[in-house]
Design a protein around this motif. Sequence first.
Motif, PDB file in Angstrom:
ATOM      1  N   GLU A   3       0.780  -1.024  -0.145  1.00 44.99           N
ATOM      2  CA  GLU A   3      -0.149   0.062  -0.039  1.00 44.99           C
ATOM      3  C   GLU A   3       0.972   1.273   0.092  1.00 44.99           C
ATOM      4  OE1 GLU A   3      -2.372  -0.990   3.182  1.00 44.99           O
ATOM      5  OE2 GLU A   3      -3.580  -2.332   2.184  1.00 44.99           O
ATOM      6  N   THR A   4       1.581   1.673  -1.243  1.00 46.02           N
ATOM      7  CA  THR A   4       2.296   2.450  -1.294  1.00 46.02           C
ATOM      8  C   THR A   4       1.935   3.317  -2.561  1.00 46.02           C
ATOM      9  OG1 THR A   4       3.998   1.355  -2.629  1.00 46.02           O
ATOM     10  CG2 THR A   4       4.394   1.216  -0.309  1.00 46.02           C
ATOM     11  N   SER A   5       2.913   4.322  -3.081  1.00 44.82           N
ATOM     12  CA  SER A   5       2.388   5.025  -4.436  1.00 44.82           C
ATOM     13  C   SER A   5       2.798   4.219  -5.571  1.00 44.82           C
ATOM     14  CB  SER A   5       3.383   6.153  -4.598  1.00 44.82           C
ATOM     15  OG  SER A   5       4.974   5.611  -4.477  1.00 44.82           O
ATOM     16  N   PHE A  28      -7.943  -1.961   1.420  1.00 42.02           N
ATOM     17  CA  PHE A  28      -8.128  -1.095   2.405  1.00 42.02           C
ATOM     18  C   PHE A  28      -7.360   0.016   2.079  1.00 42.02           C
ATOM     19  CE2 PHE A  28     -10.430  -4.300   4.966  1.00 42.02           C
ATOM     20  CZ  PHE A  28     -11.771  -3.784   4.875  1.00 42.02           C
ATOM     21  N   GLY A  29      -5.998  -0.215   2.060  1.00 43.78           N
ATOM     22  CA  GLY A  29      -5.061   0.817   1.953  1.00 43.78           C
ATOM     23  C   GLY A  29      -4.843   1.524   0.604  1.00 43.78           C
ATOM     24  N   TYR A  30      -5.647   0.792  -0.265  1.00 41.73           N
ATOM     25  CA  TYR A  30      -5.514   1.266  -1.824  1.00 41.73           C
ATOM     26  C   TYR A  30      -6.438   2.466  -1.943  1.00 41.73           C
ATOM     27  CZ  TYR A  30      -3.213  -3.099  -3.148  1.00 41.73           C
ATOM     28  OH  TYR A  30      -2.580  -3.979  -3.442  1.00 41.73           O
ATOM     29  N   PHE A  31      -7.605   2.484  -1.054  1.00 41.40           N
ATOM     30  CA  PHE A  31      -8.825   3.535  -1.136  1.00 41.40           C
ATOM     31  C   PHE A  31      -8.308   4.907  -1.049  1.00 41.40           C
ATOM     32  CE2 PHE A  31     -12.377   5.733   0.642  1.00 41.40           C
ATOM     33  CZ  PHE A  31     -13.277   5.498  -0.460  1.00 41.40           C
ATOM     34  N   ASP A  32      -7.790   5.119   0.391  1.00 41.81           N
ATOM     35  CA  ASP A  32      -7.458   6.436   0.687  1.00 41.81           C
ATOM     36  C   ASP A  32      -5.884   6.600   0.940  1.00 41.81           C
ATOM     37  OD1 ASP A  32      -7.352   9.243   1.268  1.00 41.81           O
ATOM     38  OD2 ASP A  32      -8.721   9.037   3.126  1.00 41.81           O
ATOM     39  N   PHE A  47     -14.392   3.669 -10.713  1.00 43.47           N
ATOM     40  CA  PHE A  47     -13.562   2.994  -9.635  1.00 43.47           C
ATOM     41  C   PHE A  47     -14.413   2.442  -8.586  1.00 43.47           C
ATOM     42  CE2 PHE A  47      -9.264   4.749 -10.516  1.00 43.47           C
ATOM     43  CZ  PHE A  47      -9.641   5.882 -11.278  1.00 43.47           C
ATOM     44  N   ARG A  48     -14.117   1.183  -8.190  1.00 39.62           N
ATOM     45  CA  ARG A  48     -14.935   0.310  -7.206  1.00 39.62           C
ATOM     46  C   ARG A  48     -13.963   0.059  -6.110  1.00 39.62           C
ATOM     47  NH1 ARG A  48     -20.027   0.974  -8.868  1.00 39.62           N
ATOM     48  NH2 ARG A  48     -20.366   0.832 -11.031  1.00 39.62           N
ATOM     49  N   HIS A  49     -14.526  -0.136  -4.947  1.00 39.94           N
ATOM     50  CA  HIS A  49     -13.721  -0.591  -3.733  1.00 39.94           C
ATOM     51  C   HIS A  49     -14.533  -1.701  -3.178  1.00 39.94           C
ATOM     52  CE1 HIS A  49     -11.688  -0.729   0.026  1.00 39.94           C
ATOM     53  NE2 HIS A  49     -10.469  -0.469  -0.640  1.00 39.94           N
ATOM     54  N   CYS A  50     -13.961  -2.914  -2.946  1.00 34.32           N
ATOM     55  CA  CYS A  50     -14.952  -4.102  -2.250  1.00 34.32           C
ATOM     56  C   CYS A  50     -14.796  -4.093  -1.077  1.00 34.32           C
ATOM     57  CB  CYS A  50     -13.919  -5.297  -2.706  1.00 34.32           C
ATOM     58  SG  CYS A  50     -12.222  -5.572  -2.322  1.00 34.32           S
ATOM     59  N   GLY A  51     -13.947  -2.921  -0.264  1.00 34.91           N
ATOM     60  CA  GLY A  51     -14.248  -3.117   1.341  1.00 34.91           C
ATOM     61  C   GLY A  51     -15.363  -2.446   1.888  1.00 34.91           C
ATOM     62  N   GLY A  52     -16.053  -1.802   1.069  1.00 38.32           N
ATOM     63  CA  GLY A  52     -17.510  -0.984   1.744  1.00 38.32           C
ATOM     64  C   GLY A  52     -16.839   0.305   2.273  1.00 38.32           C
ATOM     65  N   SER A  67     -17.443   3.944  -6.093  1.00 33.49           N
ATOM     66  CA  SER A  67     -18.610   3.335  -5.192  1.00 33.49           C
ATOM     67  C   SER A  67     -18.088   2.133  -4.461  1.00 33.49           C
ATOM     68  CB  SER A  67     -19.814   2.850  -6.300  1.00 33.49           C
ATOM     69  OG  SER A  67     -19.386   1.806  -7.061  1.00 33.49           O
ATOM     70  N   GLY A  68     -18.848   1.720  -3.271  1.00 35.10           N
ATOM     71  CA  GLY A  68     -18.336   0.547  -2.562  1.00 35.10           C
ATOM     72  C   GLY A  68     -19.325  -0.698  -3.085  1.00 35.10           C
TER      73      GLY A  68
END
Length: 75
Positions: A3-5, A28-32, A47-52, A67-68
């Motif tokens: 979860e880095t640049s 989780f660390g990819y989101f923000d 963009f979609r994030h599977c962690g909600g 969206s989550g």
Amino acid sequence: MAETSDVARTMQSMIELDGGSLIFATSFGYFDPYMIEMANKYSQAEFRHCGGLWQDGCIPTTRAPISGISAWRNI
């Protein structure tokens, strides 16, 4: 992937080099901040994030849709 640049660089490569138009962030660390940063930069992608983690009003406004997904459904 850590979860880095590198996360942002990989998303950028998927969009610019591979023509990706739908990005699934799976950590989780990819989101923000990475997914939010890329959504601001690439408004033509989705963009979609599977962690909600995404909820209306809880993240900065972006030019691209974010969206989550929780249990394979939009929340």
